[in-house]
Enzyme design. Sequence first.
Site, PDB file in Angstrom:
ATOM      1  CD  GLU A 168      -2.795  -1.389   2.348  1.00 44.11           C
ATOM      2  OE1 GLU A 168      -2.751  -0.524   3.243  1.00 44.11           O
ATOM      3  OE2 GLU A 168      -3.522  -2.394   2.419  1.00 44.11           O
ATOM      4  CG  ASN A 209      -0.523  -7.058  -1.426  1.00 40.97           C
ATOM      5  OD1 ASN A 209      -1.074  -7.724  -2.301  1.00 40.97           O
ATOM      6  ND2 ASN A 209      -1.025  -6.938  -0.204  1.00 40.97           N
ATOM      7  CG  HIS A 245      -9.810  -6.319   0.790  1.00 41.73           C
ATOM      8  ND1 HIS A 245     -10.124  -7.389   1.597  1.00 41.73           N
ATOM      9  CD2 HIS A 245      -8.481  -6.089   0.957  1.00 41.73           C
ATOM     10  CE1 HIS A 245      -9.026  -7.786   2.243  1.00 41.73           C
ATOM     11  NE2 HIS A 245      -8.024  -7.022   1.865  1.00 41.73           N
ATOM     12  CD  GLU A 274      -4.373  -8.263   1.745  1.00 42.70           C
ATOM     13  OE1 GLU A 274      -5.274  -7.644   2.351  1.00 42.70           O
ATOM     14  OE2 GLU A 274      -3.184  -7.902   1.761  1.00 42.70           O
ATOM     15  CG  ASP A 276     -12.585  -9.666   2.109  1.00 45.67           C
ATOM     16  OD1 ASP A 276     -12.608  -8.641   1.399  1.00 45.67           O
ATOM     17  OD2 ASP A 276     -12.044  -9.685   3.224  1.00 45.67           O
TER      18      ASP A 276
END
Length: 363
Positions: A168, A209, A245, A274, A276
């Site tokens: 990030e 990432n 996400h 990651e 979801d």
Amino acid sequence: MLSRRLAIAVATGAVAALSLGTAAQAAPARHAGHEATLRTLAERPDLLIGTAVDTSALAADAPYRADVASEFSSVTAENVMKWEVVEPARGTYDWSQADQLVSFAQKHGQEVRGHTLLWHNQLPAWLTSGVADGSIDTGELRAILHRHITDEVRHFKGEIYQWDVVNEVFDEDGSYRDSLWLQKLGPSYIADAFKWAHAADPKAKLFMNDYNVEGVNAKSTAYYDLAKKLRAQGVPVQGLGIQGHLDIQYGFPGDVGDNLARFDALGLQTAFTEIDVRMTLPADATKLARQAQDYRRLLDACVAVKGCKSFTVWGFSDKYSWVPGTFTGEGAANIMDENYVRKPAYTALADGLRAAARRTGRH
């Protein structure tokens, strides 16, 4: 991952349970034991299906432990490889929880993604306070970062197939995030982090990432441009981690396939790291169907390009999801519910893997 702090403490008894109980107890009859699992359905030998792992749950929850072992070929430490955990006091390392996860993975034939070497969150208090009060100056901070990356990567040398080296580092508009690292070290800290990680373990694949980089946008383009620049300078940037996400109240990200393809053409690996897909609660059939569609579209984009090497969900059961504690009124983001019952999203991933295998003639 997005900014958050999750409980990571493991009671002494739970640690012992994880150490001694890696052979999972039989899970309740949530699904038939003869059914294929996600890890058995993966299309390519080099496509790993992964999950983030809550080590407290791994120690204490037998159904959770059973599904981690059976469903996934890759695991990511949700918290226990982050700096505040592995070096809580300056110069004093605690690898115990991370080592237990690596041991579990090895006993179950799984690979391990390393997450994360450098982030602006979940830093140890001794580091942030030292920078804030001036007792750690710029030169010392750079040396501390060098030592941290070197020590962690060396500790796990040969056991990590992909490292999230920097996490990030850009804002949504594609400008550098105004983090402690940028303020004190300037943007060169990114190249330094990759060089140091590569020196410590030349065989590990090294990733940038971030979230909101699924499609072609200002943020993902900033990563594309940075990767192109650094690789031209010989910096060992080897992959982009796309967190994934998502939230069904928003549209699905545009141009995901095009985004993966341009990194592929650049010679970089990609990985969904990651995933979801959250929703406003309560869940219903319509929302779950949309969620399943989003999971499937990310998977289809991954299997369509050669360079997408892993597909990781950020936890698989709603029982341990970080979403309700971070997004008020939202949840149900994972592929199994709180009782480990497979949701439509799970079926969508399984069907997507079967379809990909048929296209390649494997099934």
